[in-house]
Design a protein around this motif. Structure first.
Motif, PDB file in Angstrom:
ATOM      1  N   HIS A 252     -78.966 -19.746  21.303  1.00  0.00           N
ATOM      2  CA  HIS A 252     -78.865 -19.188  19.952  1.00  0.00           C
ATOM      3  C   HIS A 252     -77.429 -18.853  19.552  1.00  0.00           C
ATOM      4  O   HIS A 252     -77.094 -18.952  18.373  1.00  0.00           O
ATOM      5  N   GLU A 253     -76.571 -18.502  20.495  1.00  0.00           N
ATOM      6  CA  GLU A 253     -75.216 -18.072  20.139  1.00  0.00           C
ATOM      7  C   GLU A 253     -74.459 -19.153  19.358  1.00  0.00           C
ATOM      8  O   GLU A 253     -73.857 -18.873  18.324  1.00  0.00           O
ATOM      9  N   THR A 254     -74.471 -20.377  19.848  1.00  0.00           N
ATOM     10  CA  THR A 254     -73.709 -21.428  19.184  1.00  0.00           C
ATOM     11  C   THR A 254     -74.368 -21.870  17.882  1.00  0.00           C
ATOM     12  O   THR A 254     -73.681 -22.207  16.913  1.00  0.00           O
ATOM     13  N   THR A 255     -75.696 -21.857  17.833  1.00  0.00           N
ATOM     14  CA  THR A 255     -76.391 -22.296  16.620  1.00  0.00           C
ATOM     15  C   THR A 255     -76.188 -21.315  15.475  1.00  0.00           C
ATOM     16  O   THR A 255     -76.099 -21.706  14.310  1.00  0.00           O
ATOM     17  N   VAL A 256     -76.113 -20.023  15.791  1.00  0.00           N
ATOM     18  CA  VAL A 256     -75.792 -19.027  14.763  1.00  0.00           C
ATOM     19  C   VAL A 256     -74.461 -19.383  14.108  1.00  0.00           C
ATOM     20  O   VAL A 256     -74.330 -19.402  12.878  1.00  0.00           O
ATOM     21  N   ASN A 257     -73.465 -19.686  14.929  1.00  0.00           N
ATOM     22  CA  ASN A 257     -72.148 -20.042  14.393  1.00  0.00           C
ATOM     23  C   ASN A 257     -72.192 -21.342  13.604  1.00  0.00           C
ATOM     24  O   ASN A 257     -71.524 -21.471  12.568  1.00  0.00           O
ATOM     25  N   LEU A 258     -72.939 -22.320  14.081  1.00  0.00           N
ATOM     26  CA  LEU A 258     -73.009 -23.603  13.384  1.00  0.00           C
ATOM     27  C   LEU A 258     -73.592 -23.433  11.984  1.00  0.00           C
ATOM     28  O   LEU A 258     -73.064 -23.966  11.002  1.00  0.00           O
ATOM     29  N   ILE A 259     -74.675 -22.670  11.877  1.00  0.00           N
ATOM     30  CA  ILE A 259     -75.296 -22.444  10.570  1.00  0.00           C
ATOM     31  C   ILE A 259     -74.377 -21.623   9.667  1.00  0.00           C
ATOM     32  O   ILE A 259     -74.196 -21.938   8.477  1.00  0.00           O
ATOM     33  N   THR A 260     -73.778 -20.568  10.224  1.00  0.00           N
ATOM     34  CA  THR A 260     -72.928 -19.694   9.414  1.00  0.00           C
ATOM     35  C   THR A 260     -71.657 -20.406   8.980  1.00  0.00           C
ATOM     36  O   THR A 260     -71.270 -20.356   7.801  1.00  0.00           O
ATOM     37  N   ASN A 261     -70.986 -21.089   9.907  1.00  0.00           N
ATOM     38  CA  ASN A 261     -69.812 -21.880   9.537  1.00  0.00           C
ATOM     39  C   ASN A 261     -70.182 -22.935   8.504  1.00  0.00           C
ATOM     40  O   ASN A 261     -69.386 -23.254   7.607  1.00  0.00           O
ATOM     41  N   GLY A 262     -71.394 -23.476   8.641  1.00  0.00           N
ATOM     42  CA  GLY A 262     -71.853 -24.498   7.708  1.00  0.00           C
ATOM     43  C   GLY A 262     -72.006 -23.973   6.293  1.00  0.00           C
ATOM     44  O   GLY A 262     -71.525 -24.579   5.327  1.00  0.00           O
ATOM     45  N   MET A 263     -72.667 -22.825   6.132  1.00  0.00           N
ATOM     46  CA  MET A 263     -72.847 -22.271   4.790  1.00  0.00           C
ATOM     47  C   MET A 263     -71.513 -21.826   4.201  1.00  0.00           C
ATOM     48  O   MET A 263     -71.263 -22.002   3.005  1.00  0.00           O
ATOM     49  N   LEU A 264     -70.649 -21.260   5.022  1.00  0.00           N
ATOM     50  CA  LEU A 264     -69.330 -20.863   4.531  1.00  0.00           C
ATOM     51  C   LEU A 264     -68.570 -22.082   4.005  1.00  0.00           C
ATOM     52  O   LEU A 264     -67.978 -22.053   2.914  1.00  0.00           O
TER      53      LEU A 264
END
Length: 415
Positions: A252-264
């Motif tokens: 979950h740690e990396t996927t949280v960043n992937l989704i958040t970086n993606g929306m940003l």
């Protein structure tokens, strides 16, 4: 280039935009400060080659001395769990990765990720509906309200970890993720102690679940890891614990960043966001470009050399500490045209965002599917979304880089 560029990269004040530092770093493809510190590789082709080089070790025990790293990193002794396969070399790495893959992906479980698509869609819809029911669309935290709970729920379901236990393992996961980060100012003993304690507590928690699954197996991966006996034999209890701890945290740690970086990134490129809203299939190339442009894992600081190696004209001695700056390689102009431009229409996006070689991201198929679904649904359902803070506040972690909060507003949420 200054001798302190590594400290600048780790410095939190540069977390929102480390890319100018990476550009400076690439002027010296293999950087070494000459004081016994790590050799830092920042260019695409050199990183790609080293990720496939059997002379590069992921086992920290192969470092010639813990004090080699000027930023204070050291391998902690006395941990209660053995290293996960992420921190092992062949043949142990290969055996454990094969055993872990049997209940997860092809050829033995070819439909595992695909069959979760309906459940993933339900989770995404439920979280977006939850945002709608709060009635406060003037300030939405896309991390706390969406990007974090979504992959946590997915990995809990996949492993068979009770979702209601998230508050317990959340603290351990954050501590262990933070321990990946080189910290130039922390006391090495204290910096490592928290990770040792967190790993021990997480191991004890998982041991209870493993015992339950052995008595009453379910259809989850934890049950299968605990009870399977295949061509490679069965995992020891300690191997089950270290493997499940890795999957729980990395899942979950990396996927949280992937989704958040993606929306940003999409909110900073509204024309691409509009295209995604009109064509959800665009989520596939968008996620690949995001993995190049804003990768959730920025660097790998835990490699070492098993023998003397020459890289870009520089000789790396045996036992040297090695950092591979994936995010810098992803923006190497010798590999990618206009590398600082976000362009999902690139025809060739062979990025380093999920690693490469034997240690390439184990959960890549699931992470891709989660990010594609999350971003396409957020684009479709949030009406006139806009950033409230740019840059947003970032997590302290330089290795697993992403916003800690992502405050946005929207006019409405579509059905």
């Amino acid at each position: 280039m200054t001798q302190d560029i590594l400290r600048e990269i780790i410095d939190y004040s540069n977390r929102a935009d480390p890319y100018p530092l990476y550009e400076e770093l690439r002027k010296t493809p293999v950087f070494h400060n000459g004081n016994g510190g790590p050799y830092v590789v920042s260019t695409y082709y050199e990183i790609q080659s080293l990720l496939h080089d059997p002379r590069i070790s992921s086992d920290a025990r192969n470092l010639k001395a813990a004090g080699d790293d000027p930023l204070g990193r050291s391998e902690e002794e006395g941990t209660t769990l053995p290293p996960s396969f992420l921190k092992l070399d062949p043949p142990d790495h290969d055996r454990l990765r094969r055993m872990t893959n049997r209940p997860f992906g092809p050829p033995h479980s070819p439909h595992r990720v695909h069959d979760m698509l309906g459940e993933l869609g339900g989770l995404v819809s439920g979280l977006i509906e939850g945002i709608a029911t709060t009635g406060n669309l003037d300030r939405i935290d896309l991390v706390d309200q969406f990007a974090y709970p979504f992959p946590v729920s997915v990995i809990c379901r996949l492993l068979g970890v009770p979702r209601e236990d998230e508050p317990r393992f959340h603290v351990w996961a954050e501590t262990l993720a933070a321990s990946l980060d080189p910290d130039p100012d922390a006391d090495p003993a204290q910096h490592g102690k928290g990770a040792v304690d967190a790993r021990m507590e997480l191991g004890m928690y998982l041991a209870g679940l493993v015992e339950e699954r052995r008595k009453d197996p379910g259809d989850d991966m934890l049950s299968q890891l605990a009870t399977a006996d295949g061509p490679d034999g069965s995992m020891t209890t300690m191997e089950v614990l270290s493997t499940s701890a890795l999957l729980l945290i990395a899942g979950h740690e990396t996927t949280v960043n992937l989704i958040t970086n993606g929306m940003l990134t999409l909110l900073r490129h509204p024309e691409v966001l509009q295209r995604l809203r009109e064509d959800p299939s665009l989520s596939v190339p968008i996620v690949e470009e995001l993995l190049r442009y804003e990768p959730p894992v920025q660097l790998l600081p835990q490699r070492s050399t098993l023998s003397e190696i020459e890289v870009a004209g520089v000789t790396l001695p045996k036992g040297a500490s090695l950092w591979l700056v994936l995010a810098s390689g992803n923006r190497d102009p010798k590999r990618f045209e206009n590398p600082d431009r976000f362009d999902p229409d690139r025809r060739d996006i062979q990025h380093l965002g999920l690693g490469s070689g034997i240690h390439s991201c184990f959960g890549a198929p699931l992470a891709r599917q989660e990010a594609q679904l999350a971003l396409s649904e957020l684009a479709r359902r949030l009406e006139n979304p806009r950033l409230l803070e740019d840059p947003p506040p970032y997590r302290k972690n330089a290795v697993l880089r992403g916003p800690r909060h992502l405050p946005v507003a929207c006019d409405a949420i579509r059905p």
